[in-house]
Scaffold this active site. Structure first.
Site, PDB file in Angstrom:
ATOM      1  N   HIS A  12     -13.410 -49.897  95.100  1.00  0.00           N
ATOM      2  CA  HIS A  12     -13.298 -49.830  93.591  1.00  0.00           C
ATOM      3  C   HIS A  12     -14.538 -50.447  93.198  1.00  0.00           C
ATOM      4  O   HIS A  12     -15.320 -51.036  93.985  1.00  0.00           O
ATOM      5  CB  HIS A  12     -11.932 -50.745  93.225  1.00  0.00           C
ATOM      6  CG  HIS A  12     -11.792 -52.254  93.879  1.00  0.00           C
ATOM      7  ND1 HIS A  12     -12.247 -53.042  93.400  1.00  0.00           N
ATOM      8  CD2 HIS A  12     -11.403 -52.499  95.259  1.00  0.00           C
ATOM      9  CE1 HIS A  12     -12.176 -54.322  94.110  1.00  0.00           C
ATOM     10  NE2 HIS A  12     -11.619 -53.734  95.303  1.00  0.00           N
ATOM     11  N   ARG A 448      -1.927 -62.267  75.930  1.00  0.00           N
ATOM     12  CA  ARG A 448      -3.091 -62.127  76.458  1.00  0.00           C
ATOM     13  C   ARG A 448      -4.193 -63.117  75.431  1.00  0.00           C
ATOM     14  O   ARG A 448      -4.242 -62.745  74.238  1.00  0.00           O
ATOM     15  CB  ARG A 448      -3.754 -61.103  76.853  1.00  0.00           C
ATOM     16  CG  ARG A 448      -3.031 -60.621  77.930  1.00  0.00           C
ATOM     17  CD  ARG A 448      -3.457 -58.945  78.341  1.00  0.00           C
ATOM     18  NE  ARG A 448      -4.749 -59.179  78.960  1.00  0.00           N
ATOM     19  CZ  ARG A 448      -5.298 -58.046  79.260  1.00  0.00           C
ATOM     20  NH1 ARG A 448      -4.780 -56.804  78.990  1.00  0.00           N
ATOM     21  NH2 ARG A 448      -6.467 -57.885  79.689  1.00  0.00           N
ATOM     22  N   ASN A 529     -15.018 -63.189  71.010  1.00  0.00           N
ATOM     23  CA  ASN A 529     -15.829 -62.196  71.731  1.00  0.00           C
ATOM     24  C   ASN A 529     -15.120 -61.600  72.736  1.00  0.00           C
ATOM     25  O   ASN A 529     -14.574 -62.125  73.899  1.00  0.00           O
ATOM     26  CB  ASN A 529     -16.968 -62.766  72.491  1.00  0.00           C
ATOM     27  CG  ASN A 529     -17.929 -61.885  73.323  1.00  0.00           C
ATOM     28  OD1 ASN A 529     -17.527 -60.665  73.386  1.00  0.00           O
ATOM     29  ND2 ASN A 529     -18.945 -62.355  73.966  1.00  0.00           N
TER      30      ASN A 529
END
Lengths: 569, 240
Positions: A12, A448, A529
């Site tokens: 990955h 989140r 950000n």
């Protein structure tokens, strides 16, 4: 004096990195070109992009170094399958096919892919590549190095001593005793995807209470020597490499959460998962802390470097900084497998007699986005464009107006973090911004958090911390100050922490200018950000990607170099 | 220009079958979502490789539409499963057909694929309408309209690029043959995989004695093992 290309891939996060005469010239992930998140394919596009940036042809390379020893990996897979007999019945054919089909011959494949003689293609150990990717670009002359991931060839955890341009292995833990396996299995149990959802588990942990310690201690036992031991009866690594956990874990903690089901943390079922996440995070932090203390005892070093996928756990890194006893800690931005390409390239370079690279000050090691291309494409697509005299102050003004700005400047970042080169910027003050971004732009779970970027010189005003070796790369967290002069509601997580980035002109010059622009407007030199990507997509790389992002997401403007691109009203 | 062979009939049969039950419908929609996402990737790669900015814009626009279709299919599949608004990102793979076939043949492929989609999706729309699932039928109706636009422009582009009115027919013949060859190879791979799995499962029990031997000779390592290199270094330092 050598030109060395490092390659990671086939598992990955495939990537390529170019080191020339001991200087890190470029490092890029394949996903930025293929647009397939965490792309595992051999990084042909990334490799050729690195060479093009370095103005080299494949024939100019002295060496190409792969980040893993293929035959050692095969040995581990065979041994692991044989030890697991008969439970490995399902896994065995798959694992052998995967190894024999391409992974075993990867050095030959690389030779063909790049058209370089096979004799110039080499391999180094997976954890050695990780260790090199951290230590050799760190600001330390001597440091303990801790590498932690799912598994390399056969090692899951390693302690190293880095000294000058050497790395000495101190101690290792072998598969299947793996913190990466533990965290990945718990990620899958919580209903998130492995290799993608680990951040979500970490974010979720702030919403819970670590009330399941006794149960999790049965799964992962910590010892006073710094070692850890997984009770493998809770795992099913032989049958299900996707999930990793077994039925016994579900008996212990309850059934796995339905993947993709909507989250509502007011509901007790979801709160249960948050509580487990909090406990898992706590135990993981203590495991890493134990290993770090052991590394210090063994090496006597006062600095620590971390690498491997587990090293991207920013909460654990912050705890290490406070409690491990190390004076300084460094975690580079691509601490996962992509960073293995960088480590492999540096090791290849050092073997050929070059000095170790200068300390890494910026993650901007990719390709730049071309403003001219953006203008042409935007015009073709009916978007309005305007050249800006001062892109930074325009961006600062747009942010002040509450706009969400896609910000594309310079070369794209290496690693999973947007650090001001391919970022989505917004005001940091309002929690509503956070809700809007989560729901509409990023389309992700409401729990989140978003990260702040702060002017390094103002860090102490807004956060209970001064800049350190991790903060330029967003690999740690800090507690937000209650007495900060401006509110930071959009970038402070439920537990009061922020995964902050401190910005200097050297690390991200354009973002630095935007933060100064905000300061000039009398606002906090802080911005929200987040990475410039849609859900399930890699971060934007080129001008075309940026335009595509603007067209398909509800953002207000795109500032690409000195061009402002707007959607038609 | 392009004949779709058995596809329309198969699609007609399949449409009736999948429209019967929400779960079969959801599974089919997930498949379509993946196919659309794959098209998106193929078109993004084409956009990245083509030099002319006009065509880059065209490919990029279509890529975004394919991505939107993938999202719509995926969202409807989640609704049919009762999963509400939260939808998993569509993860798929694709082929770099632009690099493999060249632009003219890529466009022929695009036309062929979109035309097939228009025919198939029309059947699905009708089947869902008959099954009383108006929301899914409306989704297909919306997507069919956009796919219709996608099937038209590639032919015009082929003619413009090649300056030859017969180029489209030639490219179409090539793509038809290439797709048949690809299908044959996929079938071969599918069968080879089954044979391999069967052989490995036959072989696996024979490994039992070796497994016992491995457990004795190479038992599972535990804990943090200090390396020989470090031990040697420490003992040298001790002596010094």
């Amino acid at each position: 004096m050598a030109a060395v290309l490092g390659i990671s891939g086939l598992y990955h996060d495939a990537a390529a990195a170019l080191v020339v005469d001991g200087v890190v010239v470029a490092a890029m992930q394949q996903e930025r070109f293929s647009r397939v998140k965490n792309d595992a394919a051999l990084p042909k596009d990334a490799a050729f992009a690195c060479l093009k940036w370095g103005d080299l042809r494949p024939s100019d390379l002295d060496s190409v170094v792969y980040y893993e020893q293929p035959f050692q990996k095969l040995e581990r897979i065979l041994l692991s399958s044989l030890r697991g007999f008969p439970r490995s019945l399902r896994q065995f054919p798959r694992a052998i096919r995967s190894q024999l089909a391409d992974k075993l011959w990867v050095l030959d494949s690389i030779s063909e892919l790049l058209d370089v003689p096979r004799s110039r293609v080499h391999a180094v150990g997976h954890h050695e590549a990780h260790a090199a990717s951290a230590f050799f670009v760190s600001p330390y002359e001597r440091a303990a190095v801790l590498t932690l991931d799912g598994v390399g060839e056969d090692i899951t955890t390693a302690i190293w001593l880095g000294n000058g341009n050497t790395l000495t292995p101190v101690a290792t833990t072998a598969w299947p005793q793996s913190l990466g396996l533990f965290y990945a299995a718990m990620t899958a149990w919580t209903g998130f995807s492995v290799l993608e959802g680990e951040y979500k588990l970490m974010g979720l942990s702030a919403w819970g209470t670590a009330r399941y310690r006794e149960r999790i201690d049965r799964v992962l036992r910590l010892q006073s020597t710094g070692e850890f031991e997984l009770d493998l009866s809770y795992f099913d690594q032989f049958n299900d490499t996707e999930l990793g956990f077994g039925k016994r874990l579900e008996q212990l903690l309850g059934p796995r959460r339905q993947p993709n089901a909507p989250w509502d943390l007011r509901v007790s079922e979801d709160q249960h998962y948050a509580d487990v996440a909090a406990t898992v995070q706590q135990v993981t932090e203590e495991a890493i802390l134990g290993l770090a203390r052991r590394a210090q005892r063994e090496t006597g070093a006062s600095n620590l470097c971390l690498a491997g996928g587990v090293a991207l756990n920013a909460l654990a890194n912050a705890r290490l900084a406070k409690e491990s006893g190390f004076a300084r800690i460094f975690v580079q931005p691509a601490a996962g497998d992509a960073g293995g390409a960088l480590g492999a390239a540096i090791l290849g370079s050092i073997v050929r007699g070059d000095a170790r690279p200068e300390p890494l000050t910026t993650a901007a090691l990719g390709l730049p986005a071309k403003a001219a291309e953006a203008v042409e494409l935007a015009q073709q697509l009916g978007l309005s464009t305007r050249r800006l005299q001062d892109p930074a102050s325009t961006t600062a003004s747009l942010l002040s107006e509450g706009k969400v700005v896609a910000f594309v400047q310079g070369r794209f970042e290496f690693g999973p973090r947007a650090l001001g080169q391919r970022s989505l910027l917004a005001r940091p003050d309002s929690a509503e911004t956070c809700t809007r971004l989560n729901a509409v732009v990023k389309e992700r779970e409401s729990f989140r958090p978003f990260a702040p970027s702060v002017l390094a010189s103002a860090c102490g005003t807004y956060f209970d911390m001064e800049p350190n070796d991790m903060t330029p790369f967003m690999t740690t967290v800090a507690v937000a100050r209650n007495d900060a002069p401006h509110p930071l509601g959009a970038v402070v997580h439920r537990d009061g922490t922020s995964r902050l980035q401190t910005v200097t002109a050297k690390s991200a010059s354009s973002l630095h200018a935007v933060l100064n622009g905000r300061l000039a407007l009398g606002e906090a030199p802080v911005v929200l950000n987040t990475s410039l990507n849609g859900r399930g997509e890699p971060i934007v790389a080129s001008a075309s990607d940026a335009i595509a992002f603007l067209l398909s997401h509800q953002v207000d403007a795109l500032v690409l170099e000195d061009v402002l691109v707007n959607k038609p009203l | 220009m392009f004949q779709s062979g058995l596809h329309p009939y198969l699609a007609q049969l399949n449409a009736k079958w999948i429209a019967r039950h929400p779960e079969t419908a959801a599974r089919a929609l997930d498949r379509f979502a993946k196919a659309e996402q794959g098209s998106m990737l193929t078109l993004r790669w084409a956009a990245a490789r083509v030099d002319a900015v006009e065509r880059r814009a065209i490919y990029l626009e279509q890529a975004l539409e394919e991505q939107r279709h993938a999202g719509l299919f995926s969202k409807r599949a989640a609704e049919l499963r009762g999963q509400g608004e939260t939808v998993a990102p569509v993860i798929t793979d694709a082929e770099d057909l632009f690099a493999r076939l060249g632009e003219i043949r890529f466009l022929a492929f695009l036309h062929r694929g979109e035309r097939r989609a228009v025919v198939e999706f029309a059947y699905y729309r009708a089947a869902f309408e008959r099954a009383g699932d108006r929301a899914t039928a409306a989704l297909f109706a919306e997507i069919v309209e956009e796919e219709r636009n996608h099937q038209d422009y590639p032919l015009a582009l082929i003619t413009a690029l090649s300056n030859d009115p017969k180029a489209a027919a030639r490219a179409a013949r090539f793509v038809t043959a290439w797709e048949a060859w690809r299908g044959f190879r996929r079938l071969g791979r599918f069968l080879a995989e089954r044979c391999y799995n069967f052989c490995m499962w036959c072989l696996y029990p024979l490994l039992a004695p070796l497994c016992l031997w491995v457990r004795l000779v190479r038992p599972e390592p535990r804990g943090l093992v200090v390396t020989t290199e470090w031990q040697n270094r420490k003992s040298l330092e001790g002596k010094a």
